[in-house]
Design an enzyme around this catalytic site. Structure first.
Site, PDB file in Angstrom:
ATOM      1  N   ASN A  88       0.812  -1.221   0.000  1.00  0.00           N
ATOM      2  CA  ASN A  88       0.000   0.000   0.000  1.00  0.00           C
ATOM      3  C   ASN A  88       0.842   1.266   0.000  1.00  0.00           C
ATOM      4  OD1 ASN A  88      -2.503   1.668   0.646  1.00  0.00           O
ATOM      5  ND2 ASN A  88      -1.263   2.028   2.478  1.00  0.00           N
ATOM      6  N   TYR A 156       4.108  10.990 -10.191  1.00  0.00           N
ATOM      7  CA  TYR A 156       3.331   9.973  -9.482  1.00  0.00           C
ATOM      8  C   TYR A 156       2.611   9.055 -10.464  1.00  0.00           C
ATOM      9  CZ  TYR A 156      -0.482   8.242  -6.416  1.00  0.00           C
ATOM     10  OH  TYR A 156      -1.379   7.473  -5.724  1.00  0.00           O
ATOM     11  N   ALA A 158       3.324   8.425 -13.604  1.00  0.00           N
ATOM     12  CA  ALA A 158       4.279   7.602 -14.342  1.00  0.00           C
ATOM     13  C   ALA A 158       4.733   6.408 -13.508  1.00  0.00           C
ATOM     14  CB  ALA A 158       5.479   8.446 -14.769  1.00  0.00           C
ATOM     15  N   ALA A 159       4.983   6.642 -12.215  1.00  0.00           N
ATOM     16  CA  ALA A 159       5.418   5.564 -11.330  1.00  0.00           C
ATOM     17  C   ALA A 159       4.308   4.535 -11.127  1.00  0.00           C
ATOM     18  CB  ALA A 159       5.871   6.134  -9.987  1.00  0.00           C
TER      19      ALA A 159
END
Length: 265
Positions: A88, A156, A158-159
């Site tokens: 998470n 964010y 892209a990751a």
């Protein structure tokens, strides 16, 4: 088994690890798995707010490879591994404003937090699952992984997109050996992190929090259900996916977004 018994005993005898499990969606998942009878280990950088939490807490910064190794070793020694791994951990703490505001350091950090922390933890804990030929890994991604907003979530998104691809690949590899791998992509959730994110954006834009919240809803094309999700609603989906009732589900990416996503997935 009736619903009440299922809530208490559905995961009895199982050991679960929830990363980033002291706040927001992670905390809600922890609470749900505990209610289902699982032994739950929680890891985060900071100590939990509770003085005597009902779970086992291990402090770790999973963006650091050596911390991942130490965590995995402690879990192996103290618990003999895990049956359920909830990756998470994630954060969008990077500057808004598009590509000119993002340095190499921002990009590296986005990948460390939102992709590589999960990759490393899987690499450390998955082998024991494969030996037992059973287990479930959940990667908590985001609708941002397929719906990037250049002015606020570029690094964010892209990751998280990379996490989605990795999760599917791992599912294909681990599935024949008895381990299910699933991705869950929440949309807008009413968490402390979301509140802080919107507050910072509102400050940068010189508008109120309410105006920024509406602006975000408009930017993502609206949410047909008209609200953000409660973290407990996302946790309920995660519980179902790790339960025996979902034994034929692997490799999928579940969007829980109130109907927001503007295309057929």
């Amino acid at each position: 088994m009736n619903d009440q018994q299922d809530q208490v005993k559905g995961l009895k005898g199982k050991t679960a690890l929830v990363t980033g499990g002291t706040k927001g969606i992670g905390k809600a998942i922890t609470t749900r798995l505990l209610a289902a009878g699982a032994t739950v280990i929680v890891t985060a950088r900071n100590e939990p707010d509770e003085q005597h939490p009902p779970y086992h807490f291990i402090a770790a910064d999973l963006s650091q490879p050596d911390e991942v190794a130490k965590l995995a070793a402690q879990i192996s020694n103290d618990f003999g591994g895990v049956d359920i791994l909830i990756n998470n951990m994630g954060a969008n703490t990077f500057p808004g404003g598009g590509f000119t505001t993002l340095t190499d350091e921002h990009w590296y950090k986005a990948l460390e937090i939102n992709l590589l922390s999960s990759v490393r933890l899987d690499r450390a804990l998955l082998p024991a699952m494969l030996e037992k030929k059973s287990g479930v890994i959940i990667h908590i991604s985001s609708t941002s992984g397929q719906f990037p907003i250049w002015e606020s979530t570029m690094a964010y998104s892209a990751a998280k997109s990379a996490l989605n691809s990795y999760s599917k690949s791992l599912a294909d590899e681990a599935g024949p050996q008895g381990v299910r791998v699933i991705t869950v992509s929440p949309g807008l959730n009413k968490t402390e992190a979301m509140s802080a994110f919107l507050t910072e954006l509102a400050k940068q834009a010189g508008i109120t929090l309410e105006e920024m919240t509406q602006k975000l809803f408009d930017r993502v094309g609206g949410v047909p259900l008209g609200r953000m999700a409660e973290p407990e609603e996302t946790a309920e989906l995660v519980y179902f996916l790790v339960s025996p009732k979902a034994s034929y589900i692997s490799g999928a990416n579940y969007f829980i977004d109130g109907g927001n996503f503007p295309v057929v997935k």
